[in-house]
Structures are given as C-alpha cells and as structure tokens.
Enzyme design. Structure first.
Site, short mmCIF file in Angstrom:
data_model
loop_
_atom_site.label_atom_id
_atom_site.label_comp_id
_atom_site.label_asym_id
_atom_site.label_seq_id
_atom_site.Cartn_x
_atom_site.Cartn_y
_atom_site.Cartn_z
CG HIS A 207 42.59 -40.22 -4.45
ND1 HIS A 207 43.83 -40.68 -4.07
CD2 HIS A 207 41.76 -40.49 -3.42
CE1 HIS A 207 43.75 -41.22 -2.87
NE2 HIS A 207 42.51 -41.12 -2.44
C1 UD1 Z 1 37.52 -42.32 -0.92
C2 UD1 Z 1 37.97 -42.11 0.54
C3 UD1 Z 1 39.46 -41.89 0.58
C4 UD1 Z 1 40.22 -42.98 -0.14
C5 UD1 Z 1 39.67 -43.11 -1.55
C6 UD1 Z 1 40.36 -44.21 -2.32
C7 UD1 Z 1 36.27 -40.98 1.92
C8 UD1 Z 1 35.96 -39.74 2.65
N1 UD1 Z 1 37.35 -40.93 1.12
O1 UD1 Z 1 37.76 -41.10 -1.60
O2 UD1 Z 1 39.89 -41.88 1.93
O3 UD1 Z 1 41.59 -42.66 -0.19
O4 UD1 Z 1 38.27 -43.38 -1.48
O5 UD1 Z 1 40.13 -44.07 -3.70
O6 UD1 Z 1 35.58 -41.95 2.07
N2 UD1 Z 1 33.67 -42.10 -8.46
C9 UD1 Z 1 33.33 -42.73 -9.63
N3 UD1 Z 1 33.41 -44.10 -9.64
C10 UD1 Z 1 33.79 -44.82 -8.57
C11 UD1 Z 1 34.14 -44.15 -7.37
C12 UD1 Z 1 34.08 -42.79 -7.33
O7 UD1 Z 1 32.99 -42.14 -10.63
O8 UD1 Z 1 33.83 -46.06 -8.66
C13 UD1 Z 1 33.60 -40.62 -8.44
C14 UD1 Z 1 32.23 -40.14 -8.02
O9 UD1 Z 1 31.93 -38.98 -8.73
C15 UD1 Z 1 32.41 -39.79 -6.57
C16 UD1 Z 1 33.85 -39.30 -6.58
O10 UD1 Z 1 34.51 -40.12 -7.52
O11 UD1 Z 1 31.50 -38.84 -6.12
C17 UD1 Z 1 34.54 -39.40 -5.25
O12 UD1 Z 1 34.38 -40.70 -4.73
P1 UD1 Z 1 34.21 -40.89 -3.14
O13 UD1 Z 1 33.94 -42.31 -2.84
O14 UD1 Z 1 33.27 -39.87 -2.62
O15 UD1 Z 1 35.61 -40.47 -2.55
P2 UD1 Z 1 37.10 -40.79 -3.00
O16 UD1 Z 1 37.70 -39.51 -3.43
O17 UD1 Z 1 37.21 -41.95 -3.92
#
Ligand code: UD1
Length: 353
Positions: A207
C-alpha cells in the site's frame, strides 16, 4: 483533578496501537484519554472494524477529514485540531506513529504549547522521499515525551540531539498482539472461508505510496511476489488505493487471491496460518515476527532493523536472510502501554506542572 489527554488517531495502524494504550489509561488515577478520530481512514473495514474487534472506546471527537494531497489533508487536520484544542484545552496530546494525522496533531498541539507525547518515536528509514519519514522526524522534534519501541530508536533520537523525555518502553503492537492474537485464532474463520486450511500460502500486502504510485515498480513487486510464492496461493488484502491504481492501470492480479482489507482478527489469523509474509507495511513486518513467521519486506529499507538482524525479515532485493533466527528482546513483554501511561502520569505529577 484528572488530566485530560487527547489521543489522536486516524489511520489503521493507529487504531491497533491505541487499543492497549486506551486500556492502560482506564487503569490510571491521574489521567484520562479522549480519542480524537481525524477521519483519515473511513471505510468500515479500514476503521470501524478495528474499534469493534479491539474493543476500543468510541472516539469522543470525529473530524471526518480524509483524502486530497498530503498538504491538503494535513492542513485541514491542522486547522480542525487547532480549533478543537483551543475549545477543549487538553492537558496533553498523544500521537501515534508517522501518518499525516500524527503530524497534524503534533503541530497543532505544539503551536498551542500543549505537551505532545509521541508513541513510536525515533524510528527512521533515512529515506526522506517517504511522507512517513518527514512526519516522524518533525513529530519527534516537537514532542515532550518520546516513547521509543527499541534501543535503535533511542540512538536515532540521540543523533538528532533529542535526549530529554526519551523513554525506551517496548512496542505497543506487541501488547496488542498478546492481548488479541489468541482470540483471533478462536474467532476468525477467514482461512477456512478462503479454502486454505491445511494449504501452505503466502500473505501479501502492498500500500505504500512509493510502491503504488510508480507503476513499473508496482508491476515488478507483484512479479517478485508471484515468483517468491511459487505454487503457493497468495492471499492479498488490497488497500483501497492499491485496488484503484491496479484497476485504472489495468494491472492484473493473476496468481493472487485479492480480498478486501482484512480486519484485525482476520489479519492476525491470516498471519498465523501462512508460511511467509510479503509486505511493505511497518506493522505487519513485526506482526509476522510476533507470530514467528518469516517476512520479506517489499521496500528498500526498513525502520524495524531488529527483525532483519534477528533473521526473521529480509528486504526484497536481499536474496537471503542475513542472520540465524533468534528472539528479539527489544519489543518488550507486552506491557509497553502500561509504561507509557505511567510515564505520562509521572510527568504530570513532576514539579511545576
Ligand atoms: C496511511 C499512512 C501510512 C500507513 C497507512 C496504513 C500517511 C502519509 N500514510 O497511508 O503511513 O501505513 O495509512 O494503511 O499518513 N482510502 C479509502 N478508504 C479508506 C482509507 C483510504 O478509500 O478508508 C483511499 C483514499 O482514496 C485515500 C487513499 O486510500 O486517498 C490513501 O489513503 P491515505 O490515508 O491518504 O494514505 P494511506 O496510503 O492509507
């Protein structure tokens, strides 16, 4: 008078870390914790399931902030947390790990002169391309109490001149595993549901932004996992962003068993039942060790160097494990959370506070 600590969480690994710490706060006569959920992770299987399965109290405050660029997300959280802290005047703010939620909360609190307590302080990948590395370095430098999971983390902080308020207390994820892993094996039916009982399989997660946003690297990693697994099935709980990128870029998952992101208990069961973990997750690298399963880390460096030194983990570009397998004392005895709350209570009790 009970001290009010606002514990800010937002992303999946933070819910796991908060579970034992919230439990420890419930035993404290000095301080109470109030959970603040930023909303960074919001899907049921990225958030709610952890609160249910790990029996974490419902958040006292929910900010519902997610998505956008890192700057946008962090900025919106900073503003909302600033307002919350001004209105509520907590005595301290506790943050976990290295996500955008961590940095936003640490910055908001420090700018209001509210003490910051950082759980998982001192970890370094020494790779500033990772958003997490920026988040953890900055958070450490505005923190009053720095709770290090390992001696390596203490050394990292010392090199940056951070000596005050540093405590090596062990790893709260070890606590979480000890408190919930046995239940996972009783409750979770996922291995059976996937038809994998008695079948050797590999567990994979990918991820990290540095792996998913570069399509040729993502393809290379998937090929690598296929080759490493050989004939073994590869269970692949797919993070929403990874799924979206694979779909948009037409990257096939042949050879993988893609499933929705797994809850805590199912994931523990999947680790426990597998032969090998291949992941780019910080938490999962250690959880593999907690279940005494070998791991291949799909990154070019790791903050959890003890797992490599103890022969349980290797980086994907390193063909062999570099040490015979041994136990890792650093991660503690499953009571890191108790120590965190004790240190916070001592800190509140100490002179002129
Ligand atoms: C975040 C953390 C990372 C951690 C990870 C655990 C930062 C910079 N990164 O990364 O350190 O290892 O969480 O999973 O904070 N999304 C959904 N549903 C959700 C959550 C996310 O659809 O419930 C999608 C969204 O499009 C979002 C993307 O995933 O924009 C990325 O999510 P984001 O919270 O930005 O970062 P992670 O990659 O999850």
């Amino acid at each position: 008078m009970q001290r009010r600590v606002f514990s800010v969480v937002g992303a999946r690994p933070q819910f796991i870390k908060a579970a034992p710490v919230e439990r420890a706060f419930q035993q404290s006569a000095v301080s109470n914790s109030y959970l603040v959920h930023t909303g960074q992770h919001y899907d049921t299987n990225m958030s709610d399931v952890f609160f249910d399965e790990l029996r974490i109290p419902a958040p006292s405050f929910k900010l519902n902030i997610s998505g956008g660029s890192h700057g946008q997300m962090t900025g919106r959280m900073l503003e909302a947390l600033d307002q919350l802290f001004i209105a509520e005047k907590p005595d301290g703010v506790l943050v976990y790990g290295d996500t955008n939620s961590t940095l936003a909360a640490a910055l908001a609190a420090s700018k209001l002169s509210i003490p910051v307590f950082h759980v998982e302080a001192g970890l370094r990948s020494f790779n500033r391309v990772m958003p997490e590395e920026i988040n953890r370095v900055l958070t450490d430098h505005v923190s009053d109490l720095l709770f290090c999971p390992t001696e390596t983390a203490v050394t990292n902080l010392r090199r940056e001149g951070l000596l005050k308020g540093v405590h090596a207390i062990g790893d709260v994820m070890q606590d979480a595993t000890q408190q919930a892993a046995a239940r996972a094996n009783e409750v979770s039916t996922i291995v059976k549901d996937l038809g994998l009982e008695g079948t050797p399989y590999v567990l994979c997660t990918i991820h990290r932004a540095e792996n998913t946003n570069d399509l040729s690297r993502l393809r290379e990693l998937l090929d690598y996992v296929r080759a490493t697994a050989g004939t073994r099935p590869i269970v692949f709980p797919v993070h929403p962003r990874t799924r979206k990128i694979c779909e948009e870029a037409g990257i096939g998952l042949d050879g993988f068993m893609p499933i929705d992101p797994a809850g805590y208990l199912d994931l523990q069961r999947l680790i426990n039942g597998c032969e090998l973990v291949c992941c780019d997750s910080g938490g999962l690298q250690k959880e593999a060790y907690f279940h005494r399963r070998p791991c291949v880390t799909l990154r070019d460096e790791t903050e959890w160097v003890e797992t490599i030194d103890a022969g349980w983990n290797r980086l994907w570009r390193t063909p062999e494990y570099t040490a015979p397998r041994r136990e890792i004392a650093d991660y503690g005895d499953g009571h890191a959370a108790d120590r965190i709350v004790e240190r916070i209570d001592d800190w509140f009790a100490s002179a002129d506070r």
